[in-house]
Each structure stands twice: as C-alpha cells, then as structure tokens.
Enzyme design. Structure first.
Site, PDB file in Angstrom:
ATOM      1  N   CYS A 128       0.832  -1.210   0.000  1.00 35.06           N
ATOM      2  CA  CYS A 128       0.000   0.000   0.000  1.00 35.06           C
ATOM      3  C   CYS A 128       0.867   1.261   0.000  1.00 35.06           C
ATOM      4  CB  CYS A 128      -0.971  -0.009   1.171  1.00 35.06           C
ATOM      5  SG  CYS A 128      -0.216  -0.264   2.782  1.00 35.06           S
ATOM      6  N   HIS A 129       2.143   1.124   0.382  1.00 34.62           N
ATOM      7  CA  HIS A 129       3.032   2.284   0.357  1.00 34.62           C
ATOM      8  C   HIS A 129       3.316   2.753  -1.070  1.00 34.62           C
ATOM      9  CE1 HIS A 129       5.727  -1.212   0.056  1.00 34.62           C
ATOM     10  NE2 HIS A 129       6.538  -0.419  -0.632  1.00 34.62           N
TER      11      HIS A 129
END
Length: 162
Positions: A128-129
């Site tokens: 998700c980064h």
C-alpha cells in the site's frame, strides 16, 4: 493466532499469523481500530512468522522485491479486490488511487479504494506504500509518511517529503 515482533528501519513491526497464513503486519504506532484482530500468543518460531521475518529483513536490505508467503488477510470482498490490485504494483513503481480504482473496474470508487488501502492489514507485503496521490504527493499511510518515504527509497524511488 500467533504473533512475533521484529525490529526494522521503520520501527518495530508486529507480525500476526493464523494457521492459513500471514494475517497482518502492524506498525508500532498503529491505531488498534485500523486492523481489528486478536494477536494471540507470542510465537516467533511459528513457520509463517519466521518466514515473514526473514523475507522482510531481506526486503529492508534491498535483497527481496517480492514476497513468497501464504497470506490470510481478513476483509470484505471489495477490500480483498483492492489488496489483490496492490500486489500487482511492481517493486519500485507507484500507482494513484484513481489508477487502482480503474484497474479493478470501478473508476469512480477512488475514495472507497483509499479507504480499503488504509485498512490493508499486510503493510509492506501488500504494498500500500506504493499508492500515492494523483499529483505524485505522498498521502496518508498507517506507518506515517516518513516510513512511506523510506520504503519508496528502499525501492529506488527518490522522493522527498514536502
């Protein structure tokens, strides 16, 4: 469920596993309401937790680009769809929330994609980064923007927090 804690360049990470696989990678500063689960007992020798610890250490050392772990995140069907799309973002690349919404066939669900991204229980492993704003800006991240910047830097993305 079983858990283990590992030191990392982004702080202590709590890894949680079930019999089915890795259920969560939680941040030191994580809000307990973001990912609700019982951590169970401390078991650093659990095979999934041992493998996850080793693979995350390799990732932080720049020696691993993908993870080979059984995953068992709990979430709604929509969240599972978003998290599957996150796993397709290649190491060192980023996507916008709009691009993820389009990739899952829901181009107007940008806010819902953002919410699902924020509930991703498998930080780093389900990357998700790698999701940023449409304008290229770093956006909210459970581990904090400095951690997001560091993770992107490990992957060769030269970003500077503004």
């Amino acid at each position: 469920m079983s858990f283990a804690v590992m030191a990392s360049p982004v702080g202590a990470l709590t890894l949680v596993a079930t019999a089915a696989g890795l259920a969560a990678v939680l941040w030191e500063c994580d809000d307990g309401a973001r990912v609700r689960l019982d951590h169970g007992g401390h078991d650093p020798d659990h095979p999934v937790l041992s493998a996850a610890t080793a693979q995350l250490a390799q990732y932080f050392a720049g020696q691993r680009r993908t993870f080979d772990l059984p995953l068992a995140p709990a979430g709604t069907p929509f969240q599972q769809q978003v998290w599957a799309a996150l796993r397709t973002i290649p190491w060192g690349e980023t996507r916008s929330y709009a691009a993820i919404a389009t990739a899952i066939g829901r181009p107007t669900a940008i806010r819902a994609v953002g919410a699902a991204n924020g509930r991703n229980p498998l930080s780093i492993v389900v990357p998700c980064h790698r999701v940023i704003g449409s304008n290229g800006a770093l956006t909210g991240f459970a581990g904090g923007l400095a951690a997001k910047d560091l993770l992107l830097g490990i992957e060769g993305r030269q970003r500077a927090l503004v």
